[in-house]
Design a protein around this motif. Structure first.
Motif, PDB file in Angstrom:
ATOM      1  N   PHE A  10      24.127  36.973  49.348  1.00 31.20           N
ATOM      2  CA  PHE A  10      24.845  38.308  49.366  1.00 31.20           C
ATOM      3  C   PHE A  10      24.489  39.066  50.516  1.00 31.20           C
ATOM      4  O   PHE A  10      23.883  39.060  51.170  1.00 31.20           O
ATOM      5  CB  PHE A  10      24.362  39.070  48.385  1.00 31.20           C
ATOM      6  CG  PHE A  10      24.572  38.729  46.675  1.00 31.20           C
ATOM      7  CD1 PHE A  10      25.725  38.970  46.342  1.00 31.20           C
ATOM      8  CD2 PHE A  10      23.362  37.871  45.964  1.00 31.20           C
ATOM      9  CE1 PHE A  10      26.140  38.504  45.005  1.00 31.20           C
ATOM     10  CE2 PHE A  10      24.127  37.480  44.795  1.00 31.20           C
ATOM     11  CZ  PHE A  10      25.261  37.811  44.217  1.00 31.20           C
ATOM     12  N   LYS A  11      25.845  40.039  50.804  1.00 30.69           N
ATOM     13  CA  LYS A  11      25.994  40.711  51.813  1.00 30.69           C
ATOM     14  C   LYS A  11      24.745  41.953  51.777  1.00 30.69           C
ATOM     15  O   LYS A  11      24.184  42.236  50.683  1.00 30.69           O
ATOM     16  CB  LYS A  11      27.033  41.787  52.077  1.00 30.69           C
ATOM     17  CG  LYS A  11      28.144  40.712  52.277  1.00 30.69           C
ATOM     18  CD  LYS A  11      29.581  41.804  52.293  1.00 30.69           C
ATOM     19  CE  LYS A  11      30.842  40.735  52.679  1.00 30.69           C
ATOM     20  NZ  LYS A  11      31.920  41.542  52.433  1.00 30.69           N
ATOM     21  N   ALA A  12      23.976  42.113  52.987  1.00 30.42           N
ATOM     22  CA  ALA A  12      22.971  43.170  52.919  1.00 30.42           C
ATOM     23  C   ALA A  12      23.302  44.282  52.479  1.00 30.42           C
ATOM     24  O   ALA A  12      22.306  45.253  51.826  1.00 30.42           O
ATOM     25  CB  ALA A  12      22.618  43.318  54.381  1.00 30.42           C
ATOM     26  N   ALA A  82      36.829  39.177  41.232  1.00 28.98           N
ATOM     27  CA  ALA A  82      37.259  40.374  41.877  1.00 28.98           C
ATOM     28  C   ALA A  82      35.984  41.212  42.015  1.00 28.98           C
ATOM     29  O   ALA A  82      35.886  42.088  43.068  1.00 28.98           O
ATOM     30  CB  ALA A  82      38.094  40.947  40.927  1.00 28.98           C
ATOM     31  N   VAL A  83      34.864  41.019  41.539  1.00 30.38           N
ATOM     32  CA  VAL A  83      33.637  41.878  41.433  1.00 30.38           C
ATOM     33  C   VAL A  83      32.717  40.931  42.474  1.00 30.38           C
ATOM     34  O   VAL A  83      31.842  41.733  43.414  1.00 30.38           O
ATOM     35  CB  VAL A  83      32.995  41.842  40.348  1.00 30.38           C
ATOM     36  CG1 VAL A  83      31.623  42.761  40.366  1.00 30.38           C
ATOM     37  CG2 VAL A  83      33.753  42.887  39.254  1.00 30.38           C
ATOM     38  N   PHE A  84      32.664  39.893  42.146  1.00 32.12           N
ATOM     39  CA  PHE A  84      31.789  38.913  42.931  1.00 32.12           C
ATOM     40  C   PHE A  84      31.983  38.662  44.742  1.00 32.12           C
ATOM     41  O   PHE A  84      31.118  38.996  45.450  1.00 32.12           O
ATOM     42  CB  PHE A  84      31.455  37.624  42.381  1.00 32.12           C
ATOM     43  CG  PHE A  84      30.654  36.638  42.857  1.00 32.12           C
ATOM     44  CD1 PHE A  84      29.448  36.852  43.044  1.00 32.12           C
ATOM     45  CD2 PHE A  84      31.112  35.064  42.820  1.00 32.12           C
ATOM     46  CE1 PHE A  84      28.624  35.778  43.635  1.00 32.12           C
ATOM     47  CE2 PHE A  84      30.172  33.937  43.191  1.00 32.12           C
ATOM     48  CZ  PHE A  84      28.911  34.458  43.627  1.00 32.12           C
ATOM     49  N   VAL A  85      33.308  38.139  44.887  1.00 39.11           N
ATOM     50  CA  VAL A  85      33.604  37.710  46.201  1.00 39.11           C
ATOM     51  C   VAL A  85      33.596  38.951  47.240  1.00 39.11           C
ATOM     52  O   VAL A  85      32.843  38.664  48.422  1.00 39.11           O
ATOM     53  CB  VAL A  85      35.066  37.231  46.131  1.00 39.11           C
ATOM     54  CG1 VAL A  85      35.553  37.039  47.760  1.00 39.11           C
ATOM     55  CG2 VAL A  85      35.009  35.928  45.259  1.00 39.11           C
ATOM     56  N   PRO A  86      33.551  40.408  47.014  1.00 38.89           N
ATOM     57  CA  PRO A  86      33.405  41.295  48.073  1.00 38.89           C
ATOM     58  C   PRO A  86      32.016  41.420  48.516  1.00 38.89           C
ATOM     59  O   PRO A  86      31.442  42.093  49.347  1.00 38.89           O
ATOM     60  CB  PRO A  86      33.892  42.522  47.448  1.00 38.89           C
ATOM     61  CG  PRO A  86      34.917  42.097  46.415  1.00 38.89           C
ATOM     62  CD  PRO A  86      34.449  40.603  45.882  1.00 38.89           C
ATOM     63  N   GLU A  89      28.354  37.244  51.294  1.00 39.90           N
ATOM     64  CA  GLU A  89      28.277  36.875  52.867  1.00 39.90           C
ATOM     65  C   GLU A  89      28.610  35.291  52.914  1.00 39.90           C
ATOM     66  O   GLU A  89      29.390  35.342  53.529  1.00 39.90           O
ATOM     67  CB  GLU A  89      26.764  37.158  53.233  1.00 39.90           C
ATOM     68  CG  GLU A  89      26.583  36.980  54.697  1.00 39.90           C
ATOM     69  CD  GLU A  89      27.445  37.935  55.433  1.00 39.90           C
ATOM     70  OE1 GLU A  89      27.846  37.609  56.570  1.00 39.90           O
ATOM     71  OE2 GLU A  89      27.504  39.071  55.205  1.00 39.90           O
ATOM     72  N   ASP A  90      27.983  34.368  52.146  1.00 40.55           N
ATOM     73  CA  ASP A  90      28.316  33.092  51.961  1.00 40.55           C
ATOM     74  C   ASP A  90      27.940  32.300  50.982  1.00 40.55           C
ATOM     75  O   ASP A  90      27.012  33.042  50.104  1.00 40.55           O
ATOM     76  CB  ASP A  90      27.374  32.445  53.175  1.00 40.55           C
ATOM     77  CG  ASP A  90      27.789  31.066  53.703  1.00 40.55           C
ATOM     78  OD1 ASP A  90      28.859  30.841  53.398  1.00 40.55           O
ATOM     79  OD2 ASP A  90      26.910  30.502  54.420  1.00 40.55           O
TER      80      ASP A  90
END
Length: 98
Positions: A10-12, A82-86, A89-90
């Motif tokens: 996940f993104k920071a 739609a909720v997950f992808v944004p 991070e990888d």
């Protein structure tokens, strides 16, 4: 049966509440899409330090190839993405037949 494994970084900036929402969406899939047998969600707790920044795993089981094919374009899957992808991070996705 088909196993569908996601390893997620996940993104920071991803908030715990957002990640919890993603988990709930994944765990609801067996009740929403025919042929999704189960979903398991877990956070890395390996002491080996080999996770390469991937912190979460999702293991989905589909009853067969056709179930996976129904899942991929399904509106519930699109809503999850739609909720997950944004927040991602990888990701690594690996499927295999059982």
């Amino acid at each position: 049966m088909i196993r569908h494994i996601l390893l997620v970084q996940f993104k920071a900036s991803a908030k715990t509440t957002d990640i919890d929402k993603v988990r709930a969406l994944f765990e609801a899939m067996p009740g929403k899409i025919d042929g999704v047998v189960s979903v398991e969600w877990g956070e890395n707790d390996s002491p080996e330090g080999l996770n390469k920044s991937y912190t979460h795993a999702v293991l989905m089981t589909f009853s067969d190839h056709d179930a996976r094919e129904r899942y991929l374009p399904h509106p519930e899957h699109d809503a999850l993405k739609a909720v997950f992808v944004p927040l991602v991070e990888d990701i690594v996705v690996l499927d295999y037949s059982v």
